[in-house]
Scaffold this motif. Structure first.
Motif, PDB file in Angstrom:
ATOM      1  N   MET A 122       0.817  -1.219   0.000  1.00 57.25           N
ATOM      2  CA  MET A 122       0.000   0.000   0.000  1.00 57.25           C
ATOM      3  C   MET A 122       0.848   1.266   0.000  1.00 57.25           C
ATOM      4  SD  MET A 122      -1.318   0.093   3.964  1.00 57.25           S
ATOM      5  CE  MET A 122      -0.230   0.584   5.322  1.00 57.25           C
ATOM      6  N   THR A 123       0.233   2.362  -0.411  1.00 57.39           N
ATOM      7  CA  THR A 123       0.814   3.701  -0.242  1.00 57.39           C
ATOM      8  C   THR A 123       0.383   4.209   1.133  1.00 57.39           C
ATOM      9  OG1 THR A 123       0.740   4.183  -2.614  1.00 57.39           O
ATOM     10  CG2 THR A 123       0.840   6.068  -1.103  1.00 57.39           C
ATOM     11  N   ARG A 124       1.351   4.530   1.963  1.00 57.97           N
ATOM     12  CA  ARG A 124       1.058   4.900   3.346  1.00 57.97           C
ATOM     13  C   ARG A 124       0.669   6.374   3.486  1.00 57.97           C
ATOM     14  NH1 ARG A 124       2.553   1.051   6.969  1.00 57.97           N
ATOM     15  NH2 ARG A 124       3.783  -0.701   6.128  1.00 57.97           N
ATOM     16  N   ASP A 125      -0.039   6.660   4.579  1.00 52.60           N
ATOM     17  CA  ASP A 125      -0.409   8.024   4.973  1.00 52.60           C
ATOM     18  C   ASP A 125      -1.045   8.803   3.823  1.00 52.60           C
ATOM     19  OD1 ASP A 125       0.723   7.554   7.523  1.00 52.60           O
ATOM     20  OD2 ASP A 125       2.712   8.014   6.725  1.00 52.60           O
ATOM     21  N   PRO A 126      -2.156   8.316   3.281  1.00 49.23           N
ATOM     22  CA  PRO A 126      -2.794   9.019   2.157  1.00 49.23           C
ATOM     23  C   PRO A 126      -3.499  10.288   2.612  1.00 49.23           C
ATOM     24  CG  PRO A 126      -4.187   7.219   2.885  1.00 49.23           C
ATOM     25  CD  PRO A 126      -2.913   7.114   3.690  1.00 49.23           C
ATOM     26  N   LYS A 127      -3.702  11.181   1.673  1.00 44.46           N
ATOM     27  CA  LYS A 127      -4.479  12.389   1.954  1.00 44.46           C
ATOM     28  C   LYS A 127      -5.949  12.001   2.114  1.00 44.46           C
ATOM     29  CE  LYS A 127      -1.294  15.071  -0.888  1.00 44.46           C
ATOM     30  NZ  LYS A 127      -1.109  15.796  -2.163  1.00 44.46           N
ATOM     31  N   SER A 128      -6.672  12.784   2.902  1.00 44.85           N
ATOM     32  CA  SER A 128      -8.091  12.515   3.120  1.00 44.85           C
ATOM     33  C   SER A 128      -8.805  13.817   3.455  1.00 44.85           C
ATOM     34  CB  SER A 128      -8.292  11.498   4.251  1.00 44.85           C
ATOM     35  OG  SER A 128      -7.803  12.017   5.483  1.00 44.85           O
ATOM     36  N   PRO A 234      -9.222   1.889   0.319  1.00 40.50           N
ATOM     37  CA  PRO A 234      -8.654   2.438   1.549  1.00 40.50           C
ATOM     38  C   PRO A 234      -8.228   1.282   2.460  1.00 40.50           C
ATOM     39  CG  PRO A 234     -10.787   3.447   1.047  1.00 40.50           C
ATOM     40  CD  PRO A 234     -10.641   2.261   0.144  1.00 40.50           C
ATOM     41  N   VAL A 235      -7.072   1.424   3.081  1.00 37.45           N
ATOM     42  CA  VAL A 235      -6.538   0.380   3.960  1.00 37.45           C
ATOM     43  C   VAL A 235      -6.673   0.854   5.405  1.00 37.45           C
ATOM     44  CG1 VAL A 235      -4.541  -1.044   4.514  1.00 37.45           C
ATOM     45  CG2 VAL A 235      -4.919  -0.290   2.155  1.00 37.45           C
ATOM     46  N   VAL A 236      -7.129  -0.042   6.276  1.00 34.14           N
ATOM     47  CA  VAL A 236      -7.363   0.329   7.680  1.00 34.14           C
ATOM     48  C   VAL A 236      -6.608  -0.611   8.602  1.00 34.14           C
ATOM     49  CG1 VAL A 236      -9.626   1.331   7.196  1.00 34.14           C
ATOM     50  CG2 VAL A 236      -9.453  -1.102   7.781  1.00 34.14           C
ATOM     51  N   ASP A 237      -6.378  -0.142   9.841  1.00 36.74           N
ATOM     52  CA  ASP A 237      -5.784  -1.001  10.859  1.00 36.74           C
ATOM     53  C   ASP A 237      -6.892  -1.777  11.557  1.00 36.74           C
ATOM     54  OD1 ASP A 237      -7.005   0.802  12.602  1.00 36.74           O
ATOM     55  OD2 ASP A 237      -5.131   1.804  13.159  1.00 36.74           O
ATOM     56  N   LYS A 238      -6.542  -2.517  12.603  1.00 40.89           N
ATOM     57  CA  LYS A 238      -7.531  -3.353  13.287  1.00 40.89           C
ATOM     58  C   LYS A 238      -8.633  -2.531  13.946  1.00 40.89           C
ATOM     59  CE  LYS A 238      -4.524  -7.333  14.125  1.00 40.89           C
ATOM     60  NZ  LYS A 238      -5.214  -8.138  13.098  1.00 40.89           N
ATOM     61  N   ALA A 239      -8.342  -1.264  14.248  1.00 39.80           N
ATOM     62  CA  ALA A 239      -9.357  -0.379  14.843  1.00 39.80           C
ATOM     63  C   ALA A 239     -10.204   0.316  13.785  1.00 39.80           C
ATOM     64  CB  ALA A 239      -8.667   0.660  15.731  1.00 39.80           C
ATOM     65  N   GLY A 240      -9.909   0.066  12.503  1.00 36.63           N
ATOM     66  CA  GLY A 240     -10.695   0.670  11.434  1.00 36.63           C
ATOM     67  C   GLY A 240     -10.217   2.029  10.998  1.00 36.63           C
ATOM     68  N   ARG A 241      -9.043   2.473  11.489  1.00 36.18           N
ATOM     69  CA  ARG A 241      -8.500   3.785  11.120  1.00 36.18           C
ATOM     70  C   ARG A 241      -7.730   3.704   9.808  1.00 36.18           C
ATOM     71  NH1 ARG A 241      -7.323   3.559  16.826  1.00 36.18           N
ATOM     72  NH2 ARG A 241      -5.305   2.662  16.235  1.00 36.18           N
ATOM     73  N   LEU A 242      -7.827   4.751   9.013  1.00 34.24           N
ATOM     74  CA  LEU A 242      -7.161   4.800   7.717  1.00 34.24           C
ATOM     75  C   LEU A 242      -5.641   4.815   7.893  1.00 34.24           C
ATOM     76  CD1 LEU A 242      -7.604   5.232   4.585  1.00 34.24           C
ATOM     77  CD2 LEU A 242      -7.280   7.674   5.063  1.00 34.24           C
ATOM     78  N   THR A 243      -4.954   3.898   7.217  1.00 35.51           N
ATOM     79  CA  THR A 243      -3.493   3.867   7.277  1.00 35.51           C
ATOM     80  C   THR A 243      -2.851   3.904   5.890  1.00 35.51           C
ATOM     81  OG1 THR A 243      -3.479   1.438   7.303  1.00 35.51           O
ATOM     82  CG2 THR A 243      -3.463   2.568   9.434  1.00 35.51           C
ATOM     83  N   GLY A 244      -3.641   3.655   4.844  1.00 35.73           N
ATOM     84  CA  GLY A 244      -3.050   3.636   3.509  1.00 35.73           C
ATOM     85  C   GLY A 244      -4.095   3.546   2.419  1.00 35.73           C
ATOM     86  N   ILE A 245      -3.606   3.543   1.182  1.00 37.38           N
ATOM     87  CA  ILE A 245      -4.435   3.324  -0.008  1.00 37.38           C
ATOM     88  C   ILE A 245      -3.740   2.249  -0.839  1.00 37.38           C
ATOM     89  CG2 ILE A 245      -5.100   4.292  -2.247  1.00 37.38           C
ATOM     90  CD1 ILE A 245      -6.992   5.281  -0.348  1.00 37.38           C
ATOM     91  N   LEU A 246      -4.513   1.284  -1.320  1.00 33.00           N
ATOM     92  CA  LEU A 246      -3.977   0.268  -2.219  1.00 33.00           C
ATOM     93  C   LEU A 246      -4.599   0.467  -3.596  1.00 33.00           C
ATOM     94  CD1 LEU A 246      -2.232  -2.367  -2.413  1.00 33.00           C
ATOM     95  CD2 LEU A 246      -4.405  -3.599  -2.206  1.00 33.00           C
ATOM     96  N   SER A 247      -3.780   0.799  -4.573  1.00 32.91           N
ATOM     97  CA  SER A 247      -4.250   0.993  -5.947  1.00 32.91           C
ATOM     98  C   SER A 247      -3.748  -0.146  -6.828  1.00 32.91           C
ATOM     99  CB  SER A 247      -3.735   2.329  -6.491  1.00 32.91           C
ATOM    100  OG  SER A 247      -2.331   2.277  -6.704  1.00 32.91           O
ATOM    101  N   ARG A 248      -4.267  -0.201  -8.054  1.00 34.56           N
ATOM    102  CA  ARG A 248      -3.769  -1.212  -8.987  1.00 34.56           C
ATOM    103  C   ARG A 248      -2.285  -1.001  -9.277  1.00 34.56           C
ATOM    104  NH1 ARG A 248      -8.413  -0.800 -13.554  1.00 34.56           N
ATOM    105  NH2 ARG A 248      -7.554   1.297 -13.550  1.00 34.56           N
ATOM    106  N   LEU A 249      -1.866   0.264  -9.337  1.00 36.35           N
ATOM    107  CA  LEU A 249      -0.453   0.539  -9.578  1.00 36.35           C
ATOM    108  C   LEU A 249       0.408   0.019  -8.431  1.00 36.35           C
ATOM    109  CD1 LEU A 249       1.600   1.811 -11.488  1.00 36.35           C
ATOM    110  CD2 LEU A 249       1.264   3.995 -10.313  1.00 36.35           C
ATOM    111  N   ASP A 250      -0.077   0.147  -7.195  1.00 37.84           N
ATOM    112  CA  ASP A 250       0.649  -0.403  -6.041  1.00 37.84           C
ATOM    113  C   ASP A 250       0.802  -1.917  -6.183  1.00 37.84           C
ATOM    114  OD1 ASP A 250       0.959   2.023  -4.578  1.00 37.84           O
ATOM    115  OD2 ASP A 250      -1.105   1.874  -3.887  1.00 37.84           O
ATOM    116  N   VAL A 251      -0.266  -2.575  -6.630  1.00 35.41           N
ATOM    117  CA  VAL A 251      -0.223  -4.024  -6.814  1.00 35.41           C
ATOM    118  C   VAL A 251       0.820  -4.394  -7.861  1.00 35.41           C
ATOM    119  CG1 VAL A 251      -1.529  -6.052  -7.568  1.00 35.41           C
ATOM    120  CG2 VAL A 251      -2.618  -4.350  -6.093  1.00 35.41           C
ATOM    121  N   PHE A 252       0.815  -3.667  -8.982  1.00 37.97           N
ATOM    122  CA  PHE A 252       1.763  -3.969 -10.057  1.00 37.97           C
ATOM    123  C   PHE A 252       3.210  -3.740  -9.620  1.00 37.97           C
ATOM    124  CE2 PHE A 252      -1.788  -2.942 -13.255  1.00 37.97           C
ATOM    125  CZ  PHE A 252      -2.202  -4.267 -13.248  1.00 37.97           C
ATOM    126  N   LYS A 253       3.442  -2.688  -8.853  1.00 36.75           N
ATOM    127  CA  LYS A 253       4.796  -2.443  -8.346  1.00 36.75           C
ATOM    128  C   LYS A 253       5.273  -3.599  -7.483  1.00 36.75           C
ATOM    129  CE  LYS A 253       4.692   2.643  -8.366  1.00 36.75           C
ATOM    130  NZ  LYS A 253       4.661   3.864  -7.523  1.00 36.75           N
TER     131      LYS A 253
END
Length: 427
Positions: A122-128, A234-253
């Protein structure tokens, strides 16, 4: 028969290399080389060492520092890449090397190694933004981002929705795509952003939001993306808080980071199963135009084509160039301000299927040959999927033209088709 070597390492549990257990360090080293090698680690139950120490699990007080054996099998041609470093890593133990005559070596291609987690890709600390944020803020954040989607979070940083480029256009009233907005002159951009500032994120966001936990396996995230038809999660931790974004480009990288060079494997007579090729995902039903085609016809063709690209080919089907709506925007903005205004009105603003008389008159005499982009990045249809993914990842391309061995246009591939085909072998 294939000429192979085996590297046999006899060490122990307490042996370390750069603060890591030496067995972990060796596995990581071999895996990162991406060569046709296998590495096995076994732990002994009893043993003795040169210093007189005896270990056995039969007596609890002596059941520490058990013997460890690390066994590496690899093609003879790769030994010089491995052995010097391995010798350096083993500061407590014995390193031996043996000749092997291998009857066959078979491996299986895997797009998504099982150990890879969402947090690794994932890309960490995304804008929101919050639900009360105005859309001009959301648009400005997206203009400065590599993503075309923005999470909306509550006061606890938990995602409650997503704002995409499509949301800004369909429900927010944004008249052009973000890429075109970025190219607009400052006055026009300010006017559009001011209009967006009349609505809040809550008015246009897509909900409910689809999220994935950061500890989930990457293959689970890809499955979710494909089932829900979303380009990002959107990627979340166990508490449901936003920690990242996973895009198709992230997967390909991540795919490219983990994948070895399968062509090298095949050159070493390793039989690789489940290899997939560009021709397996190629979309062939794309419209083409000749260099002499009037550009207003090109506009109409692109507008009716969901892939938003038109290939320009000669009478032998050789690919000469590609025209996208982006190419048209840049071409006309640079040369003809009057036409630029007409283009925006009749084509780049939402969904028009006709070319009015005023626009057609202004475009008279302009052909596909003038507007096309000839700085082409292509891939052969007989190339491995990993090669296409590497090109699209390096160039940040969403679509890639495909040619045959004679340079004739064969079709186009997209990120979505690559992801679906790669996943098909994993499901």
């Amino acid at each position: 028969m294939l000429n192979y070597k085996s590297i046999d390492i006899f060490t122990n549990e307490e042996a370390r290399y750069q603060s890591q257990p030496v067995s972990d360090a060796v596995i990581e080293f071999v895996q990162n080389l991406k060569i046709a090698a296998r590495c096995h680690v076994t732990k002994g139950t009893d043993g003795c060492y040169e210093n007189g120490e005896v270990v056995t699990r039969r007596l609890e007080i002596l059941s520490f520092n058990m013997p460890v054996r690390i066994y590496i099998i690899l093609p003879e041609a790769e030994v010089e890449r491995v052995l010097p470093t391995i010798t350096e890593m083993i500061t407590d133990g014995i390193v031996a090397i043996h000749d092997l005559k291998v009857v066959s070596h078979r491996a299986r291609n895997s797009f998504f190694p099982r150990q890879v987690r969402v947090r690794d890709a994932m890309t960490r600390d995304p804008k929101s933004v919050s639900s009360a944020s105005f859309l001009d803020e959301a648009a400005q954040l997206l203009l400065s981002s590599i993503f075309t989607g923005l999470p909306v979070v509550d006061e606890s940083a938990k995602p409650i929705g997503m704002i995409t480029q499509g949301d800004l256009i369909k429900r927010g009233g944004m008249p052009i795509r973000l890429g075109f907005l970025a190219e607009s002159d400052p006055k026009e951009q300010d006017s559009i952003l001011t209009a967006l500032g009349r609505k809040q994120a809550a008015d246009v966001m897509t909900r409910p939001v689809i999220t994935i936990e950061e500890d989930c396996r990457l293959i689970e995230a890809v499955d979710l993306m494909l089932k829900k038809g979303t380009k990002r999660l959107p990627v979340v931790d166990k508490a449901g808080r936003l920690t990242g974004i996973l895009s198709r480009l992230d997967v390909f990288k991540t795919v490219m980071k983990e994948a070895p060079d399968w062509n090298t494997f095949r050159a070493q007579q390793v039989r690789v199963e489940n290899l997939r090729y560009v021709k397996d995902v190629l979309r062939r039903d794309l419209q083409t135009v000749s260099p002499e085609t009037a550009v207003w016809e090109v506009i109409r063709t692109i507008d009716s084509n969901d892939i938003q690209r038109v290939a320009v080919i000669d009478d032998k089907k050789k690919l000469l160039g590609i025209i996208s709506d982006w190419d048209l925007l840049r071409f006309f903005k640079r040369d003809q301000n009057g036409v630029w205004g007409l283009i925006k009105k009749s084509f780049f603003f939402i969904h028009t299927n006709t070319c009015d008389d005023e626009l057609r008159e202004c475009l008279s005499g302009i052909t596909a040959a003038t507007a096309m982009n000839t700085d082409l990045v292509t891939v052969r249809e007989d190339a491995l999927l990993e090669e296409a993914i590497g090109i699209m990842t390096e160039k940040a391309l969403k679509r890639l033209p495909v040619v045959d061995e004679q340079g004739r246009f064969a079709g186009m591939i997209s990120r979505d088709s690559l992801l679906r085909t790669g996943f098909a072998g994993e499901a």
